[in-house]
Design an enzyme around this catalytic site. Structure first.
Site, PDB file in Angstrom:
ATOM      1  N   ASP A 187       0.703  -0.919   0.111  1.00 20.90           N
ATOM      2  CA  ASP A 187       0.275  -0.147  -0.370  1.00 20.90           C
ATOM      3  C   ASP A 187       1.108   1.562  -0.295  1.00 20.90           C
ATOM      4  O   ASP A 187       2.252   1.275   0.136  1.00 20.90           O
ATOM      5  CB  ASP A 187      -0.889   0.079   1.220  1.00 20.90           C
ATOM      6  CG  ASP A 187      -2.684   0.782   0.821  1.00 20.90           C
ATOM      7  OD1 ASP A 187      -2.954   1.457  -0.326  1.00 20.90           O
ATOM      8  OD2 ASP A 187      -3.764   0.221   1.881  1.00 20.90           O
ATOM      9  N   ASP A 248      -9.580   3.381  -3.879  1.00 17.66           N
ATOM     10  CA  ASP A 248     -10.658   2.175  -3.047  1.00 17.66           C
ATOM     11  C   ASP A 248     -11.744   2.261  -3.859  1.00 17.66           C
ATOM     12  O   ASP A 248     -13.086   3.326  -4.086  1.00 17.66           O
ATOM     13  CB  ASP A 248     -11.093   2.118  -1.740  1.00 17.66           C
ATOM     14  CG  ASP A 248      -9.227   1.856  -0.636  1.00 17.66           C
ATOM     15  OD1 ASP A 248      -7.918   2.369  -1.313  1.00 17.66           O
ATOM     16  OD2 ASP A 248      -9.482   2.050   0.124  1.00 17.66           O
TER      17      ASP A 248
END
Length: 565
Positions: A187, A248
């Site tokens: 990430d 997201d």
């Protein structure tokens, strides 16, 4: 990226990431080629991580969408058991990816990761071993920065400082490999907060994975998760298996939305970047999560399948309905996604705004997967012309979701598509190399430079220009039999404001089917506007990088001549 419950904080994270990108590319007076991140794709690194460790888009299940950071051995074990019992393993879902929350940033005196053994008895190797015992593959998660998303946006656990791998790349990725993990998602929360350069950071991570593989013999899929910052589709294929192209698809605590599904689908339209072992990633699936209907689930899967995207389910497998199980496990849909060519489908027609046709070339000659997508608020007829698909005059048509053969059709197939839904087809005919779409770069004869959109801009009204050819997505055009020149999958070359006078700017705009977005690509090398009758022209017959493209009365000069590459 993993979002907190507060959308404001999510947007703050995205703003931070974008600010980092802007800072890296600021100063439009400086040629973009001078900025390492600006133009060309990176040459493939000679590391094990850069070589394909898979030959199809990864499929499996990931913990974040349902559980956020509230995971432990028993949670993962239950999902593993359900993946097998549901038949999804047999359908091709093989990775079980443990996302954020497994680690709280703790290390021993030697810097080795330590975990809470009450939550993870036997450590992370034990859960990897359990996953392997079921014939599945194991995935794990970290951050490119010092402090991961669990520090900046704690969700289900207290803030966890130190939960990233910066400063420990070799140590951590070797540990993951020794524990038995086959997949690692990296990430970008810490990377964004610290102002790291994503291209540089992920190359270092890829190299570390290569060194780990050399020691253990276990290759790992690298999933770059930097949300599309600095256009990873232009450099990540040289160092990873898959790369996120957007934020997201769902923020924890929210219900899924078709708006987000469509936005992530659009952001992942980079067909030039995709090849066997390298995939654009529009994020995990939300199919089967609360709030999404069966029709929405089917549309969602249709879009990911036509894209050849990774299929990582995010619903709770232990409570999954039979309907959801059948949708996720539909073998025909999975086969389209997993087609061995690994092509990304491209938009080939949009006869009216929001009524779109996407086509994916399949490995069997003459076969196409086709999505008819209706983005509008009302049911409408959408038509797939076989010429747009690169096929001959007749073809057989099959509706994939209804498993219905619709017989042989001539020239085209039309059907009514409900509002904000899609129809998934397989069309089989004869290859027609002289028809259909053509994709590639357009090179100016006089300049030797390519038709380019500066710095990968997607803003409506951005003017086309000349630039050194790079084969990147901002120079990859598709010409459809509907006579549109498309880029990025959803933008069309457009005569600005429907202009018909000399000097009208040639810009990109949302495709809308209007005549000012239609072009005749002629055998003499000219590209003539259907509405204006004017030709694409390198302004002032200039040849330098940054020369603007306009419309001008057609003549014989080479600054109006273009060829495909």
């Amino acid at each position: 990226m993993h979002a907190p419950t507060s959308t404001v904080r999510v947007l703050a994270a995205l703003s931070l990431a974008l600010a980092t990108t802007v800072a890296a590319t600021a100063g439009t007076a400086v040629p973009a080629a001078a900025t390492p991140a600006g133009r060309a794709a990176v040459a493939t690194s000679a590391t094990a991580a850069a070589d394909p460790v898979v030959s199809r888009p990864p499929m499996g299940w990931a913990s974040w969408n349902t559980f956020a950071a509230k995971i432990d051995y028993n949670v993962i074990k239950a999902q593993v058991d359900s993946l097998v019992a549901s038949g999804l393993k047999d359908a091709g879902y093989e990775y079980v990816n443990i996302d954020e929350g497994w680690w709280q940033g703790t290390r021993d005196a030697a810097g080795n990761i330590t975990v809470d053994t009450t939550e993870w008895p036997g450590g992370m190797k034990a859960i990897a071993d359990y996953i392997h015992s079921k014939g599945l593959k194991a995935g794990i998660y970290t951050d490119a920065g010092r402090d991961g998303c669990g520090y900046y946006y704690p969700t289900g656990r207290p803030a966890a400082p130190g939960s990233g791998s910066e400063g420990h790349y070799d140590q951590d990725f070797l540990a993951f490999s020794r524990w038995g993990f086959d997949f690692v998602k990296v990430d970008w929360c810490g990377g964004a907060a610290e102002g790291l350069n994503p291209r540089t950071a992920y190359q270092a991570i890829s190299d570390a994975i290569g060194r780990a593989t050399a020691q253990t013999g276990r290759p790992m899929v690298l999933s770059v998760c930097n949300w599309g910052v600095q256009n990873p589709w232009d450099w990540a294929p040289g160092m990873s298996t898959m790369w996120r192209t957007s934020g997201d698809i769902i923020y924890y605590g929210q219900q899924p939305s078709m708006d987000r599904v469509l936005a992530n689908f659009d952001s992942a339209q980079h067909p030039a970047a995709q090849s066997v072992g390298h995939y654009n990633d529009p994020d995990m699936l939300v199919a089967g999560m609360p709030g999404f209907s069966a029709a929405q689930n089917r549309t969602h899967l249709s879009l990911w399948a036509i894209s050849g995207a990774p299929l990582l389910a995010g619903n709770n497998l232990t409570t999954m309905s039979a309907e959801t199980r059948a949708i996720l496990g539909n073998r025909e849909v999975v086969a389209i996604d997993q087609d061995p060519l690994s092509r990304q489908g491209v938009k080939v027609a949009e006869d009216a705004a929001g009524l779109q046709v996407y086509s994916k070339v399949l490995a069997t000659s003459g076969r196409r997967a086709v999505v008819l997508l209706n983005r509008t608020g009302s049911a409408a007829t959408v038509t797939a012309r076989f010429a747009d698909l690169g096929l001959g005059a007749s073809a057989t048509v099959r509706n994939v979701w209804s498993a219905t053969d619709l017989g042989t059709r001539t020239t085209s197939y039309s059907t009514t598509v409900p509002a904000r839904e899609a129809v998934l087809l397989v069309v089989a005919g004869t290859e027609n190399p002289g028809g259909g779409t053509r994709t590639g770069a357009l090179v100016g004869r006089q300049s030797g430079r390519c038709l380019d959109i500066n710095n990968f801009a997607t803003t409506n009204g951005t003017q086309a220009q000349l630039w050194d050819c790079t084969a990147a997505s901002n120079q990859t055009w598709t010409y459809t039999s509907g006579r549109q020149l498309t880029i990025y999958g959803n933008k069309c070359l457009d005569a600005y404001n429907a202009g018909t006078t000399n000097g009208t700017r040639a810009v990109i705009w949302d495709c809308n089917g209007q005549a000012n977005q239609q072009w005749s690509v002629n055998s003499d090398g000219t590209i003539r506007g259907v509405q204006s009758g004017l030709c694409l022209d390198a302004s002032g017959a200039a040849t330098a990088n940054g020369t603007k493209i306009v419309l001008w009365t057609c003549g014989s000069a080479d600054n109006q001549r273009w060829s495909w590459r």
